[in-house]
Motif scaffolding. Sequence first.
Motif, PDB file in Angstrom:
ATOM      1  N   ARG A   1      24.683 -15.847  33.966  1.00 29.96           N
ATOM      2  CA  ARG A   1      23.105 -15.292  34.171  1.00 29.96           C
ATOM      3  C   ARG A   1      22.885 -14.142  33.194  1.00 29.96           C
ATOM      4  O   ARG A   1      23.441 -12.676  33.398  1.00 29.96           O
ATOM      5  CB  ARG A   1      23.033 -15.113  35.367  1.00 29.96           C
TER       6      ARG A   1
ATOM      7  N   ASP B   1      15.998 -11.345  32.362  1.00 25.90           N
ATOM      8  CA  ASP B   1      15.029 -12.041  31.116  1.00 25.90           C
ATOM      9  C   ASP B   1      15.012 -10.636  30.247  1.00 25.90           C
ATOM     10  O   ASP B   1      14.281 -10.569  28.471  1.00 25.90           O
ATOM     11  CB  ASP B   1      13.665 -12.504  31.974  1.00 25.90           C
ATOM     12  N   ALA B   2      14.889  -9.209  30.510  1.00 27.41           N
ATOM     13  CA  ALA B   2      15.145  -8.098  30.036  1.00 27.41           C
ATOM     14  C   ALA B   2      15.913  -7.301  30.090  1.00 27.41           C
ATOM     15  O   ALA B   2      17.058  -7.164  31.128  1.00 27.41           O
ATOM     16  CB  ALA B   2      13.947  -7.175  30.734  1.00 27.41           C
TER      17      ALA B   2
ATOM     18  N   ARG C   1      17.996  -9.073  23.051  1.00 33.85           N
ATOM     19  CA  ARG C   1      16.937  -9.140  23.080  1.00 33.85           C
ATOM     20  C   ARG C   1      16.303 -10.244  22.160  1.00 33.85           C
ATOM     21  O   ARG C   1      14.418 -10.353  22.031  1.00 33.85           O
ATOM     22  CB  ARG C   1      15.956  -7.924  22.767  1.00 33.85           C
TER      23      ARG C   1
ATOM     24  N   GLY D   1      17.979 -13.616  23.475  1.00 34.92           N
ATOM     25  CA  GLY D   1      17.851 -13.952  24.641  1.00 34.92           C
ATOM     26  C   GLY D   1      19.545 -15.141  25.616  1.00 34.92           C
ATOM     27  O   GLY D   1      20.395 -15.224  24.412  1.00 34.92           O
ATOM     28  N   SER D   2      18.596 -15.619  26.399  1.00 37.36           N
ATOM     29  CA  SER D   2      20.054 -15.957  27.421  1.00 37.36           C
ATOM     30  C   SER D   2      20.491 -17.495  26.710  1.00 37.36           C
ATOM     31  O   SER D   2      21.096 -18.104  26.854  1.00 37.36           O
ATOM     32  CB  SER D   2      20.010 -16.467  28.590  1.00 37.36           C
TER      33      SER D   2
END
Length: 842
Positions: free
Chosen positions: A695, A698-699, A838, A841-842
Amino acid sequence: MTTRNPEATGPENLQKLHDDLSDVWGNPRGLKALTIVNHTTLGLRFMVTGMAFFLIGGILAMLIRTQIATPDQNFLTPDIYSQVTTMHGTVMMFLFAIPILEGLAIYMIPKMIGARDLVCPRLTALGYWCYLFGGIILSFSMVLEMAPNSGWFMYTPLSSSEYSPGLGSDFWLLGITFVEISALSAGVELVVSILRTRTQGMALHKMPLFAWYILAMALMIVVGFPPLILGSILLELERAVGMPFFEVAGGGDPVLWQHLFWLFGHPEVYIIFLPAAGIVSTIIPVFAGRPIVGYGWVVFAITVMGFISFGLWVHHMFTVGIPQLAQAFFSAASMLVAIPTGIQIFAWLATLWLGKPKMKLPMLWIVGFLVIFVCGGLTGVMLALVPFNWQVHDTHFVVAHMHYVLVGGMLFPLMAGIYYWLPLFSGRMPSETIGKWGFWLVFIGFNATFLIMHWTGLLGMPRRVYTYDTGFGWDIFNLLSSVGSFVMSAGFAMVLIDIALHFRYGKPAKTNPWNADTLEWANQLPPSPYNFVSLPPVETRHPLWEYPELPQQMQEGKHGLAAAEHGRRELWGTDPLTGKVREVIHLPGNSWWPLFAAMALAVVCISLLLRWYPLAGVGVLIAIGFLLRWSWENGAHPKAAPDAKVMPGDPPLHSRTMDGPGLWAMTTAMIANGSFFLSYLFGWFYLWTVSPGWRMPDASPLSLIALVVAGVALLGGSALMESSVNRLRKQQDSGLAMRLYGAAILGALQFALILWVMWRADLAVTETSHDATLMVGLYYALLHSALGAVISLLQGMRVGYRYVGVHAPFEPVVVAYFWRYNAVVFWILIVALAVLPRVIGS
């Protein structure tokens, strides 16, 4: 260059020279014997301690064989049996095999390359004490019946808190990490010593093959051990604090542990094999009476084997569900390693074929090795085939294969080497009669034990099984294997008794009793603490065959560094390729600091076991204090070099140059550090891309601006260090202290900024592996920034004491190298932890 001392040839002057050397190099007695840093004594301590652990491991093996000799045994309880099997593998792999081979290398390498000691003798002493204390802590778990019970490879989640709630796994993780400090210190020591302290004229291609094997082994230790250290730290953090690196629910992955373990574990097989093969390549030419066939090919095979061994780790993981393409790649790589192995075997056989072999006791063990190791290699090729591996994985077939490779590939050559070098250790010859009885009992018992285990494995008997029912067809084979194991034990008992009696009743040995070709036999028997009265020029691979008078000349002081009235321990510092003399290396003498530092680290280890974290923190600070105090007695310090004068014609002392052995030691240590860091990056990207529960927020929780400012501060400190070094090269040291203090301040600024980033991030390290992994990376950067600031501060202080300057410019070069490494690694961390999340992302 050969500095001769003509005055040393007279009897009176020669005796004075021996007395001076004994005063400088001699070992103290009584309690001060704990301060000894001489490689001969420490090498023997490593080997004797390793043999003690071998006895412990052997007793554990007998308990295992007794338990499974017949069906439905209840000799051991299930939990104790699991502890015994785990500790047998752990003791044999970590506390016996590698330490005893390192001990042999520590003892032999300076004597073989014409040096008086290893280049960092106090580091060797620290390594021994860490090995001893770590081994005692780990072994003590058996006394408390709290030993680890998850297998010597400690697979997760079996070794995690849920399934191993006691202290067993913690004993393993902390004890093994403590022992690994010893292995890494010896690895660094051996690499630098082989490359930089060979005697005058011994170019790399004139080096004894044993030294080539040890160089490859040491480099593999430096690169291969850090992944296990990282894995042990992560698993201990998971158990002690709750960071979920290997828990799927928290975004971790238990398979990550297998990757980290086998990144270490498979190279370890070759780390164990290579020194043993070096013994074989040393002994066979001596008893064949001719140089080894294909010296260059053997060196090529050593190098290739070292490289290939790091690409095989996944063949231990064929059954965990890796992609078929990966299975095909690692299967091919596993079979490819048979090529360099075959080159060495054919070189040995060709040497025997073209020579006139003498079947003395050491050669008997060599022949046993050739038979057993070839069989182990053939079953290794079988296991490299994925379909076959699936069928026999986790059965006794794998156990048998491993023992054929490790016992046949390591223990038999080790016994050959011990018998071969016994006259050097003791000045007495081994007993051929008792030794041969011991060999045949071991050889017959070994094959009776493990040859049969191949069959029980093919019949489906799993390894680590506590008991079994009758009717599977395993009964008679297990009984025969157990009988064979006791025969083998009787053989080893006879060997140990033979060696013990040898030191009192053995026949006195003459000089070079085997008519060997390498320099260790130019020593007195047994050797003096300084090895050689004078250090000779050597421009041949077989100096004692081509120059039989060389030992006498060396003992008469007719070659280099035949002086000791200055009070320094000296040896040549030579070019790593050509062997040309570049400087005189002066070594530190006996010291309490290695013992004190190891004792403080032992306190840390025990405190972490008991969860006494404040005491562990105090222990860390005390250990750092001891290590920094140790480092203070270096370079131009009066205790390190009472004066800087050298004999006419000799090069300068290494501390008065800018390329001494400390720079090479720092470089080698940073290779190990880099291996640790790359293992961390591997874990970060593996969890990011593979873990099903990963997990990523988002930031990013990390402040990129603060990290960049910290990186700029680091670059500024590194620039100040580079400027200091460049000015020293130009013979300018004005303002040197201020530049060093400036670098320390910038290092402290980086430290403060990283702390601020960690505080602002508010990471949930016990909830997600993402945050836990970020925290580990930040701590890594934090520790390096603190270390850079502290050592720069100390350098500035040393300028004030006149230990550093134009007259002694060496130390800032070493510190600048550390800053350079730190700058590169920190910016990679910024990209990996703060920029890429950044962007991608994931």
